[in-house]
Design a protein around this motif. Structure first.
Motif, mmCIF file in Angstrom:
data_model
loop_
_atom_site.group_PDB
_atom_site.id
_atom_site.type_symbol
_atom_site.label_atom_id
_atom_site.label_comp_id
_atom_site.label_asym_id
_atom_site.label_seq_id
_atom_site.Cartn_x
_atom_site.Cartn_y
_atom_site.Cartn_z
ATOM 1 N N UNK A 143 0.831 -1.205 0.000
ATOM 2 C CA UNK A 143 0.000 0.000 0.000
ATOM 3 C C UNK A 143 0.869 1.260 0.000
ATOM 4 N N UNK A 144 1.958 1.253 0.762
ATOM 5 C CA UNK A 144 2.880 2.398 0.774
ATOM 6 C C UNK A 144 3.512 2.579 -0.607
ATOM 7 N N UNK A 145 3.921 1.485 -1.214
ATOM 8 C CA UNK A 145 4.518 1.561 -2.551
ATOM 9 C C UNK A 145 3.522 2.137 -3.559
ATOM 10 N N UNK A 146 2.272 1.640 -3.529
ATOM 11 C CA UNK A 146 1.262 2.135 -4.459
ATOM 12 C C UNK A 146 0.950 3.609 -4.210
ATOM 13 N N UNK A 147 0.887 4.015 -2.967
ATOM 14 C CA UNK A 147 0.626 5.408 -2.630
ATOM 15 C C UNK A 147 1.761 6.298 -3.137
ATOM 16 N N UNK A 148 2.986 5.862 -2.907
ATOM 17 C CA UNK A 148 4.149 6.637 -3.371
ATOM 18 C C UNK A 148 4.143 6.749 -4.889
ATOM 19 N N UNK A 149 3.792 5.674 -5.534
ATOM 20 C CA UNK A 149 3.745 5.667 -6.997
ATOM 21 C C UNK A 149 2.674 6.632 -7.506
ATOM 22 N N UNK A 150 1.497 6.629 -6.867
ATOM 23 C CA UNK A 150 0.433 7.551 -7.269
ATOM 24 C C UNK A 150 0.847 9.003 -7.045
ATOM 25 N N UNK A 151 1.493 9.262 -5.905
ATOM 26 C CA UNK A 151 1.952 10.626 -5.633
ATOM 27 C C UNK A 151 2.991 11.076 -6.655
ATOM 28 N N UNK A 152 3.867 10.153 -7.041
ATOM 29 C CA UNK A 152 4.892 10.476 -8.031
ATOM 30 C C UNK A 152 4.249 10.780 -9.383
ATOM 31 N N UNK A 153 3.244 10.004 -9.758
ATOM 32 C CA UNK A 153 2.537 10.228 -11.016
ATOM 33 C C UNK A 153 1.812 11.575 -10.973
ATOM 34 N N UNK A 154 1.201 11.873 -9.828
ATOM 35 C CA UNK A 154 0.507 13.161 -9.690
ATOM 36 C C UNK A 154 1.487 14.326 -9.801
ATOM 37 N N UNK A 155 2.660 14.180 -9.160
ATOM 38 C CA UNK A 155 3.659 15.243 -9.233
ATOM 39 C C UNK A 155 4.166 15.432 -10.654
ATOM 40 N N UNK A 156 4.369 14.327 -11.345
ATOM 41 C CA UNK A 156 4.822 14.418 -12.732
ATOM 42 C C UNK A 156 3.750 15.056 -13.597
ATOM 43 N N UNK A 157 2.478 14.742 -13.308
ATOM 44 C CA UNK A 157 1.367 15.309 -14.064
ATOM 45 C C UNK A 157 1.241 16.804 -13.840
ATOM 46 N N UNK A 158 1.406 17.251 -12.601
ATOM 47 C CA UNK A 158 1.318 18.691 -12.336
ATOM 48 C C UNK A 158 2.530 19.410 -12.892
ATOM 49 N N UNK A 159 3.672 18.778 -12.936
ATOM 50 C CA UNK A 159 4.872 19.387 -13.522
ATOM 51 C C UNK A 159 4.695 19.592 -15.009
ATOM 52 N N UNK A 160 4.063 18.634 -15.684
ATOM 53 C CA UNK A 160 3.829 18.761 -17.126
ATOM 54 C C UNK A 160 2.844 19.880 -17.426
ATOM 55 N N UNK A 161 1.808 20.015 -16.589
ATOM 56 C CA UNK A 161 0.826 21.073 -16.801
ATOM 57 C C UNK A 161 1.442 22.442 -16.590
ATOM 58 N N UNK A 162 2.310 22.573 -15.617
ATOM 59 C CA UNK A 162 2.938 23.858 -15.357
ATOM 60 C C UNK A 162 3.882 24.240 -16.493
ATOM 61 N N UNK A 163 4.616 23.259 -17.003
ATOM 62 C CA UNK A 163 5.532 23.585 -18.099
ATOM 63 C C UNK A 163 4.763 23.915 -19.371
ATOM 64 N N UNK A 164 3.589 23.288 -19.558
ATOM 65 C CA UNK A 164 2.768 23.573 -20.734
ATOM 66 C C UNK A 164 2.163 24.963 -20.635
ATOM 67 N N UNK A 165 1.791 25.407 -19.422
ATOM 68 C CA UNK A 165 1.209 26.736 -19.240
ATOM 69 C C UNK A 165 2.250 27.825 -19.470
ATOM 70 N N UNK A 166 3.488 27.565 -19.078
ATOM 71 C CA UNK A 166 4.516 28.591 -19.201
ATOM 72 C C UNK A 166 5.008 28.764 -20.632
ATOM 73 N N UNK A 167 4.818 27.747 -21.513
ATOM 74 C CA UNK A 167 5.302 27.888 -22.890
ATOM 75 C C UNK A 167 4.278 28.391 -23.832
#
Length: 122
Positions: A98-122
């Motif tokens: 469960x900890x591994x899956x939670x960490x993985x989901x958080x990592x995916x969410x962080x990567x997703x928000x990073x992509x949205x921020x870079x798309x907004x700035x360009x």
């Protein structure tokens, strides 16, 4: 924690779980609160379950009538301790997954928000 529980090293599991729980509360600032809660629960579960086994062992030892019962007590404890240690490690494995899956989901969410921020700035 899981390997310590599987090998039946109860006191070592209690010590490792206690130290890890304290570190998680004192030094856990670099971990998200959700993961910190999950790690704390894992370590606390380890400590509580192993302590429960040792309390049952002491109670069982106090119920011995005479010294002649000691070999039977020792043999039953060794067998029962290994079985209970294996049973303790089963929920710990599920909690670790469960900890591994939670960490993985958080990592995916962080990567997703990073992509949205870079798309907004360009």
């Amino acid at each position: 924690m899981i390997k310590l529980s599987l090998t039946g090293l109860g006191f070592t599991s209690i010590a490792a779980g206690s130290i890890s729980w304290l570190c998680c509360h004192c030094l856990g600032n670099s971990v998200t609160p959700q993961l910190r809660r999950k790690f704390s629960r894992l370590f606390a579960t380890t400590v509580v379950l192993h302590t429960g086994i040792y309390i049952a062992l002491i109670a069982k030892m106090l119920l011995m009538d005479e010294l002649a019962d000691f070999p039977g007590f020792l043999l039953s404890h060794l067998l029962l301790h290994q079985i209970l240690s294996a049973l303790i490690s089963a929920p710990l494995v599920l909690m670790a997954v469960d900890i591994y899956n939670c960490r993985r989901q958080l990592k995916i969410q962080l990567m997703g928000t990073g992509n949205h921020q870079s798309a907004k700035s360009s």
